[in-house]
Design a protein around this motif. Sequence first.
Motif, PDB file in Angstrom:
ATOM      1  N   ASN A  23       0.394  -1.276   0.073  1.00  0.00           N
ATOM      2  CA  ASN A  23       0.091  -0.112  -0.030  1.00  0.00           C
ATOM      3  C   ASN A  23       0.976   0.908  -0.086  1.00  0.00           C
ATOM      4  OD1 ASN A  23      -3.130  -0.722   0.207  1.00  0.00           O
ATOM      5  ND2 ASN A  23      -1.850  -1.978   1.845  1.00  0.00           N
ATOM      6  N   GLY A  31      -3.725   4.367   2.395  1.00  0.00           N
ATOM      7  CA  GLY A  31      -3.722   3.065   2.049  1.00  0.00           C
ATOM      8  C   GLY A  31      -3.395   2.251   3.105  1.00  0.00           C
ATOM      9  N   ALA A  43      -5.457  -0.613   5.836  1.00  0.00           N
ATOM     10  CA  ALA A  43      -4.688  -2.386   5.209  1.00  0.00           C
ATOM     11  C   ALA A  43      -4.565  -3.028   6.658  1.00  0.00           C
ATOM     12  CB  ALA A  43      -3.827  -1.893   3.730  1.00  0.00           C
TER      13      ALA A  43
END
Length: 363
Positions: free
Chosen positions: A248, A272, A276
């Motif tokens: 990510n 991100g 995640a």
Amino acid sequence: MHEKRYQIFISSTFKDLEDERRAVQDTIISMGDFPVQMESFPATDESQMDFIKPLIEHSDYYVLIIGGRYGSVDDDGFSFTHKEFRHAVECGVPVLVMVHGKPENIAAGKSETTEIGRKKLKDFVAEAENKRIRKAWETTGDLKLAVREALDHAKRAKPRTGWVRGDTIASFDALEELNQVRKENEQFRETLGNLAVDVPLPSIPLASDVTVLNLLPLSAVRFGESRRGSAAKVQGSWISFFPLFFTNFEYGTSDWNGDFYWHTKHDESCVGIGSAIASELAFVETTGLFKISRTALDRLVAYYTEAGLMVATNMAESPFTEAAQRVARRHHIAGETSSFEVIEGSISVSAVRPYDDYDKVPF
């Protein structure tokens, strides 16, 4: 280190390249620098070149855009754009040349119509390209990218004085004092010789050592309604976070003259990675609803760089080493990405109703 801003002179013919000049101006402003161009010149009784020359001399970089016209010719037979270019060269201002890649495709109304004009333009292009790296462009999108890449490269390869905010610079007296200290220091070194001093560095944690990350909440529209994540503190080993970090971490790449460079997309990476991590700890959709802080991102980057999983310079096609790709694959195969836990708060997602904050409105 002070963050510098640069003065960049934009030079080209005018009527045929108005859109292109505006695109380059916007690109320079978006990079935090200062464009200088004829559109901003005030009415003055000075000759055009007398007014322009000092502006070029005080600029850090000179961007030359060449399309299909040579431009208005002065009494000496040279166009004003050609004369601006020559003055920048004489003053030692780095010149970034942007030449239209397919002049035969330029509209007739924006091209030289006489053989003399076409000959002057051809000679000008040859002079501008001589011993200089030039970028070809066809659309304003091409031109914006070419200018951004050229300026990024020029700032690294040919650093200039630039500008910094006045409130970030020490007073003149303080600078003079520091300069005097520097001179005395040099005298001591000459007298005593160069002494090597071992500066102790903190040891890097083991990959299995535990670290803590704060997950911060974000709001986003999911499944037709506004939803918001929660705040939590997550604990895990450095290596347990790496597969999610690897997948990510967002970055962009560019190239100049065969050399590749990468740069971090900080906001996208923080969201991100945070989302995640949250998804590994909750059975809900977490995309875009959690993030880690910029400080946490920089800390992870520093650790993985010291551990040999990321490159120590941005002069590469990718921020990750071959070893990093192998480590990420192995951990994904082993399914060890979730070997961390929530130690404070919780991972949850809640709907946000428009009237939830009505009682906070000041009326």
